[in-house]
Structures are given as C-alpha cells and as structure tokens.
Scaffold this motif. Structure first.
Motif, PDB file in Angstrom:
ATOM      1  N   GLU A 192       0.833  -1.208   0.000  1.00  0.00           N
ATOM      2  CA  GLU A 192       0.000   0.000   0.000  1.00  0.00           C
ATOM      3  C   GLU A 192       0.862   1.251   0.000  1.00  0.00           C
ATOM      4  O   GLU A 192       0.564   2.221  -0.708  1.00  0.00           O
ATOM      5  CB  GLU A 192      -0.930  -0.010   1.216  1.00  0.00           C
ATOM      6  CG  GLU A 192      -2.061  -1.019   1.105  1.00  0.00           C
ATOM      7  CD  GLU A 192      -2.780  -1.265   2.417  1.00  0.00           C
ATOM      8  OE1 GLU A 192      -3.812  -1.954   2.411  1.00  0.00           O
ATOM      9  OE2 GLU A 192      -2.303  -0.754   3.459  1.00  0.00           O
TER      10      GLU A 192
ATOM     11  N   ASN B 234      -7.986  -1.887  -5.468  1.00  0.00           N
ATOM     12  CA  ASN B 234      -8.288  -2.403  -4.134  1.00  0.00           C
ATOM     13  C   ASN B 234      -7.304  -1.885  -3.094  1.00  0.00           C
ATOM     14  O   ASN B 234      -7.693  -1.525  -1.969  1.00  0.00           O
ATOM     15  CB  ASN B 234      -8.272  -3.938  -4.139  1.00  0.00           C
ATOM     16  CG  ASN B 234      -9.457  -4.530  -4.879  1.00  0.00           C
ATOM     17  OD1 ASN B 234     -10.477  -3.865  -5.067  1.00  0.00           O
ATOM     18  ND2 ASN B 234      -9.329  -5.769  -5.310  1.00  0.00           N
TER      19      ASN B 234
ATOM     20  N   GLN C 194      -8.197   1.710  -2.363  1.00  0.00           N
ATOM     21  CA  GLN C 194      -9.398   1.783  -1.533  1.00  0.00           C
ATOM     22  C   GLN C 194      -9.085   1.438  -0.080  1.00  0.00           C
ATOM     23  O   GLN C 194      -9.591   2.084   0.853  1.00  0.00           O
ATOM     24  CB  GLN C 194     -10.475   0.834  -2.074  1.00  0.00           C
ATOM     25  CG  GLN C 194     -11.103   1.299  -3.378  1.00  0.00           C
ATOM     26  CD  GLN C 194     -11.716   2.690  -3.279  1.00  0.00           C
ATOM     27  OE1 GLN C 194     -12.416   3.014  -2.325  1.00  0.00           O
ATOM     28  NE2 GLN C 194     -11.422   3.526  -4.268  1.00  0.00           N
ATOM     29  N   ASN C 195      -8.236   0.440   0.132  1.00  0.00           N
ATOM     30  CA  ASN C 195      -7.828   0.089   1.498  1.00  0.00           C
ATOM     31  C   ASN C 195      -7.066   1.237   2.156  1.00  0.00           C
ATOM     32  O   ASN C 195      -7.246   1.527   3.343  1.00  0.00           O
ATOM     33  CB  ASN C 195      -6.952  -1.172   1.485  1.00  0.00           C
ATOM     34  CG  ASN C 195      -7.735  -2.422   1.162  1.00  0.00           C
ATOM     35  OD1 ASN C 195      -8.951  -2.469   1.344  1.00  0.00           O
ATOM     36  ND2 ASN C 195      -7.051  -3.442   0.663  1.00  0.00           N
ATOM     37  N   THR C 196      -6.221   1.881   1.361  1.00  0.00           N
ATOM     38  CA  THR C 196      -5.445   3.015   1.878  1.00  0.00           C
ATOM     39  C   THR C 196      -6.363   4.169   2.248  1.00  0.00           C
ATOM     40  O   THR C 196      -6.193   4.803   3.303  1.00  0.00           O
ATOM     41  CB  THR C 196      -4.413   3.466   0.830  1.00  0.00           C
ATOM     42  OG1 THR C 196      -3.542   2.377   0.512  1.00  0.00           O
ATOM     43  CG2 THR C 196      -3.575   4.628   1.348  1.00  0.00           C
ATOM     44  N   LEU C 197      -7.341   4.457   1.394  1.00  0.00           N
ATOM     45  CA  LEU C 197      -8.313   5.511   1.687  1.00  0.00           C
ATOM     46  C   LEU C 197      -9.032   5.230   3.001  1.00  0.00           C
ATOM     47  O   LEU C 197      -9.210   6.135   3.829  1.00  0.00           O
ATOM     48  CB  LEU C 197      -9.332   5.618   0.550  1.00  0.00           C
ATOM     49  CG  LEU C 197      -8.862   6.242  -0.764  1.00  0.00           C
ATOM     50  CD1 LEU C 197      -9.906   6.035  -1.851  1.00  0.00           C
ATOM     51  CD2 LEU C 197      -8.569   7.731  -0.600  1.00  0.00           C
ATOM     52  N   ARG C 198      -9.422   3.976   3.187  1.00  0.00           N
ATOM     53  CA  ARG C 198     -10.151   3.612   4.401  1.00  0.00           C
ATOM     54  C   ARG C 198      -9.269   3.793   5.642  1.00  0.00           C
ATOM     55  O   ARG C 198      -9.701   4.360   6.646  1.00  0.00           O
ATOM     56  CB  ARG C 198     -10.630   2.169   4.309  1.00  0.00           C
ATOM     57  CG  ARG C 198     -11.555   1.766   5.464  1.00  0.00           C
ATOM     58  CD  ARG C 198     -11.987   0.324   5.375  1.00  0.00           C
ATOM     59  NE  ARG C 198     -10.868  -0.585   5.582  1.00  0.00           N
ATOM     60  CZ  ARG C 198     -10.276  -1.285   4.620  1.00  0.00           C
ATOM     61  NH1 ARG C 198     -10.679  -1.175   3.375  1.00  0.00           N
ATOM     62  NH2 ARG C 198      -9.262  -2.092   4.885  1.00  0.00           N
ATOM     63  N   LYS C 199      -8.035   3.351   5.563  1.00  0.00           N
ATOM     64  CA  LYS C 199      -7.139   3.436   6.714  1.00  0.00           C
ATOM     65  C   LYS C 199      -6.814   4.889   7.077  1.00  0.00           C
ATOM     66  O   LYS C 199      -6.651   5.229   8.250  1.00  0.00           O
ATOM     67  CB  LYS C 199      -5.838   2.675   6.424  1.00  0.00           C
ATOM     68  CG  LYS C 199      -6.006   1.162   6.388  1.00  0.00           C
ATOM     69  CD  LYS C 199      -4.691   0.467   6.092  1.00  0.00           C
ATOM     70  CE  LYS C 199      -4.864  -1.052   6.070  1.00  0.00           C
ATOM     71  NZ  LYS C 199      -3.583  -1.760   5.786  1.00  0.00           N
TER      72      LYS C 199
ATOM     73  N   GLN D  82      -8.799   7.369   6.403  1.00  0.00           N
ATOM     74  CA  GLN D  82     -10.085   8.044   6.588  1.00  0.00           C
ATOM     75  C   GLN D  82     -10.270   9.180   5.580  1.00  0.00           C
ATOM     76  O   GLN D  82     -10.594  10.309   5.933  1.00  0.00           O
ATOM     77  CB  GLN D  82     -10.212   8.567   8.023  1.00  0.00           C
ATOM     78  CG  GLN D  82     -10.178   7.447   9.059  1.00  0.00           C
ATOM     79  CD  GLN D  82     -10.363   7.947  10.473  1.00  0.00           C
ATOM     80  OE1 GLN D  82     -10.232   9.134  10.756  1.00  0.00           O
ATOM     81  NE2 GLN D  82     -10.677   7.036  11.378  1.00  0.00           N
TER      82      GLN D  82
ATOM     83  N   ASN E 243     -11.833  10.196   1.457  1.00  0.00           N
ATOM     84  CA  ASN E 243     -12.968   9.845   0.607  1.00  0.00           C
ATOM     85  C   ASN E 243     -12.617   9.589  -0.847  1.00  0.00           C
ATOM     86  O   ASN E 243     -13.338   8.891  -1.549  1.00  0.00           O
ATOM     87  CB  ASN E 243     -14.027  10.959   0.662  1.00  0.00           C
ATOM     88  CG  ASN E 243     -14.581  11.134   2.062  1.00  0.00           C
ATOM     89  OD1 ASN E 243     -14.819  10.160   2.760  1.00  0.00           O
ATOM     90  ND2 ASN E 243     -14.765  12.374   2.471  1.00  0.00           N
ATOM     91  N   ASN E 244     -11.529  10.187  -1.336  1.00  0.00           N
ATOM     92  CA  ASN E 244     -11.235  10.043  -2.758  1.00  0.00           C
ATOM     93  C   ASN E 244      -9.751  10.173  -3.029  1.00  0.00           C
ATOM     94  O   ASN E 244      -8.958  10.510  -2.151  1.00  0.00           O
ATOM     95  CB  ASN E 244     -12.016  11.080  -3.586  1.00  0.00           C
ATOM     96  CG  ASN E 244     -11.754  12.498  -3.110  1.00  0.00           C
ATOM     97  OD1 ASN E 244     -10.610  12.940  -3.041  1.00  0.00           O
ATOM     98  ND2 ASN E 244     -12.821  13.219  -2.767  1.00  0.00           N
TER      99      ASN E 244
END
Length: 212
Positions: A151, A180, A183-188, A190, A192-193
């Motif tokens: 990541e 993917n 997206q995982n990095t965005l989630r970690k 916090q 949105n884009n």
C-alpha cells in the motif's frame, strides 16, 4: 470551464477542448467572472490561468473548491516556478501544466484530472515533492505506519501522478488489484477520494523512491 485573461489563448483552449469532444460550459476572463459563473455552470474541470488581473489562480482555486469540493482544477500557467506550483497544489489544484504543453497534452491532462489523477508538466512533480519534504515536519507516529508495504509503495506512485494503469504495469499487478489497494489506503487514512489521498501523499513527501 476555461479561465484566462488573454482572449486568443482562452479561445484556443476552448476550441481544442470542444474539438476533442468536451463541453465547455463557461469561460471567464478574470477571477471575479470565474467565481460568479462557477455555481451555475457547475464544471467538472476548471482549466485555470494562474495570473489573473484581479485574483490569483490560487485564490480562485480555493474559493471554487470551498463552494464545490468535488470540482477539479487544472492550472495552465506560463510560470513553471516551484513556488507557484506548490501554492496551487496546497490550494487544492489537481494538476499543473505550463503553457508550453501541446494541445494533446492538455486534452490528456483534462481527462486524467477529471478522473481524480494528479497531473504535472514533466519535472514539476519531483520539485513539489522535494519542497514538501523540506518544509513538512515528519510526525513520530505517522498514519503511513498503518499501511502495508505494498500500500505504501502504491501510495508513493499515486503521489507522483501515475495512473492506475501505469502503476499496475510497473508492479505487474492487475488494474483491479491496484484499485483495491488504493481503496484500502483511503479507508485506513479516513479519506474519501484519490484527490485527498494524492494531496496527503504530497504533503508527507511520499514519492516513488524505490523505482520498483
């Protein structure tokens, strides 16, 4: 939307964009006109000159994104000075091209910026990343520590403006796998884009140092 105080240049950019199949929903000759026409025209991408007679492109960028954070701003400027590029990116611009860019390069940049990619005239990305490394304090407990090695590797490439396709080719991964990981990095982190992610990565001085 095309914003430039030089009529011939403004008309040429508008003509090139329309010839490539893009709809130009508004044009403006200064910052005041640009800000006034922005809400009603709701452009997906704003091609914005940095030097305007009443406001700087940096100020206009900030005001536009304050009104609509989903808009993309591509700076098209005669200046390739590092300070100008840095201020534009800090204000929220997604891309920065100097006016020596070809029509094909401009069209390609508009498409990529509309998809949330960070686009720079070749050579400028490294200058911006280097400057951020010098001026940003490195926190002891960085959020990047939450990321896996892969990541982090992909995030560094995102910071230089590489597309998912380019990243996938470089790392011999599928396009879906790269998506993917992002997206995982965005989630970690916090976020949105990808625009937010790119800005964060630049601010923390991440780049593709490994060159793997």
């Amino acid at each position: 939307m095309v914003v430039d105080d030089h009529p011939m240049w403004r008309d040429a950019v508008e003509r090139d964009l329309e010839a490539a199949g893009h709809q130009v929903v508004a044009v403006a000759a200064n910052g005041r006109e640009a800000i006034a026409r922005f809400p009603a025209s709701a452009p997906q991408v704003v091609v914005l000159d940095l030097q305007l007679p009443d406001n700087t492109g940096v100020q206009v960028t900030s005001m536009m994104l304050e009104h609509d954070p989903t808009a993309r701003v591509l700076i098209l400027s005669a200046s390739g000075e590092q300070g100008d590029v840095l201020e534009a990116i800090k204000a929220g611009a997604t891309g920065y091209l100097v006016k020596s860019a070809s029509s094909a390069e401009l069209i390609d940049a508009v498409v990529r910026v509309s998809e949330g990619e960070a686009v720079f005239t070749p050579g400028l990305a490294g200058l911006v990343l280097g400057e951020f490394r010098r001026i940003m304090d490195g926190p002891a407990d960085s959020p990047v520590d939450q990321l896996t090695e892969r990541e982090t590797e992909i995030l560094k490439m995102v910071a230089t403006g590489m597309s998912y396709k380019q990243i996938a080719a470089r790392l011999v991964l599928s396009h879906r796998t790269v998506q993917n990981h992002v997206q995982n990095t965005l989630r970690k982190l916090q976020m949105n884009n990808r625009v937010q992610l790119t800005r964060w990565a630049i601010e923390h001085g991440l780049d593709d140092e490994a060159g793997a």
